[in-house]
Design an enzyme around this catalytic site. Structure first.
Site, PDB file in Angstrom:
ATOM      1  N   ALA A 131      16.872  35.777 -47.164  1.00 50.15           N
ATOM      2  CA  ALA A 131      17.028  36.554 -48.401  1.00 50.15           C
ATOM      3  C   ALA A 131      18.154  35.922 -49.195  1.00 50.15           C
ATOM      4  O   ALA A 131      18.944  35.143 -48.665  1.00 50.15           O
ATOM      5  CB  ALA A 131      17.349  38.017 -48.073  1.00 50.15           C
ATOM      6  N   CYS A 132      18.230  36.248 -50.473  1.00 51.43           N
ATOM      7  CA  CYS A 132      19.235  35.618 -51.326  1.00 51.43           C
ATOM      8  C   CYS A 132      20.641  35.905 -50.796  1.00 51.43           C
ATOM      9  O   CYS A 132      20.887  36.898 -50.110  1.00 51.43           O
ATOM     10  CB  CYS A 132      19.090  36.087 -52.767  1.00 51.43           C
ATOM     11  SG  CYS A 132      19.860  37.673 -53.118  1.00 51.43           S
ATOM     12  N   LEU A 133      21.570  35.029 -51.136  1.00 54.47           N
ATOM     13  CA  LEU A 133      22.940  35.140 -50.621  1.00 54.47           C
ATOM     14  C   LEU A 133      23.618  36.433 -51.036  1.00 54.47           C
ATOM     15  O   LEU A 133      24.496  36.938 -50.333  1.00 54.47           O
ATOM     16  CB  LEU A 133      23.761  33.937 -51.087  1.00 54.47           C
ATOM     17  CG  LEU A 133      23.312  32.572 -50.547  1.00 54.47           C
ATOM     18  CD1 LEU A 133      24.115  31.456 -51.207  1.00 54.47           C
ATOM     19  CD2 LEU A 133      23.443  32.503 -49.035  1.00 54.47           C
ATOM     20  N   SER A 166      22.515  39.307 -50.902  1.00 52.29           N
ATOM     21  CA  SER A 166      22.197  40.385 -49.961  1.00 52.29           C
ATOM     22  C   SER A 166      23.213  40.475 -48.828  1.00 52.29           C
ATOM     23  O   SER A 166      23.203  41.430 -48.056  1.00 52.29           O
ATOM     24  CB  SER A 166      20.793  40.188 -49.382  1.00 52.29           C
ATOM     25  OG  SER A 166      20.747  39.037 -48.547  1.00 52.29           O
TER      26      SER A 166
END
Length: 267
Positions: free
Chosen positions: A174-176, A178
């Protein structure tokens, strides 16, 4: 059952005709892209990857290689989530702002190049999790073909392996952003700390992990089987991650869990 879902997915994709795939290079979007190209042909599919502060450079390189392997046109666009109003504040609508910003960037490209629909890698598992980005997708009429035919992650991995996709056993990503606790402002510095820390742990042989950020605390999540490795190298890990800017480094005994930051949300 899984092959029935696959045939229905192909039928649905044919109805969408010429599509843009929001492509991250993860398990789900790679599978969706592969099926789309096999079903519609490479001339009717465009993969678009957003290169931003929250997307690690190594993931971008993997996405480029995967698109090349699948044989599809691939466009990388420069975006900035931190410039999107409301995003950096990091409230529970963060993912909504992200997806809204992405679709606003992709729509003009779709229209200019003559494509008809945008699709993304939403899956059936996501229905049991907090996914505000799905609201933005509905507002922009962006389709989630995998979710529409109730494809689950394990089924996607199974078919990805059968199709020879190297992502079949790729760890979930997941994107950083998150990794940063809700309510704590997202900055480039914090994103850099997370990326460096996770790359370092990956270099130790840990495939699935998260470095959750709570101000000055780095809370490491790994699968139970990797906890012994972390403890064995605890001194080195502590010193290294502290050198990236954290003051405290902890190991979460609950282990890795996707979306664990959502526990604080009373939804």
């Amino acid at each position: 059952m899984v092959y029935q879902k696959l045939e229905q997915l192909k039928t649905n994709l044919r109805e969408l005709n010429r599509i843009v795939v929001a492509f991250s290079g993860g398990v789900d979007s790679t599978f969706l892209l592969k099926v789309a190209v096999d079903t519609l042909g490479p001339e009717r599919v465009l993969a678009i990857t957003a290169d931003s502060e929250t997307y690690p450079s190594h993931e971008l390189e993997e996405a480029k290689e995967l698109a090349k392997r699948i044989g599809v046109k691939h466009q990388v666009i420069e975006t900035s989530e931190l410039a999107i109003p409301g995003y950096a504040e990091n409230d529970l609508n963060r993912c909504y702002f992200c997806k809204k910003g992405l679709f606003e960037e992709v729509y003009p490209i779709m229209n200019k190049l003559g494509y008809e629909n945008i699709v993304y890698g939403l899956i059936a598992d996501d229905n049991s999790e907090y996914r505000p980005g799905a609201k933005a997708a509905k507002e922009y009429n962006v389709r989630g073909p995998l979710e529409e035919v109730e494809f689950y992650k394990e089924e996607i991995r199974e078919l990805s392996k059968e199709f020879g996709l190297p992502t079949w056993d790729k760890p979930s990503f997941a994107c950083l952003s998150s990794r940063i606790a809700y309510g704590e402002r997202i900055t480039q510095e914090k994103l850099n700390k997370v990326e460096k820390s996770e790359l370092y742990l990956k270099g130790l042989g840990i495939r699935q992990m998260r470095v959750r950020t709570h101000e000055e605390i780095a809370r490491i999540e790994v699968e139970p089987a990797d906890m012994e490795l972390v403890l064995r190298h605890h001194d080195e890990i502590t010193k290294t991650i502290q050198s990236y800017g954290y003051k405290f480094v902890t190991l979460d005994l609950s282990g890795y869990k996707s979306g664990s930051m959502n526990k604080v949300l009373n939804l």
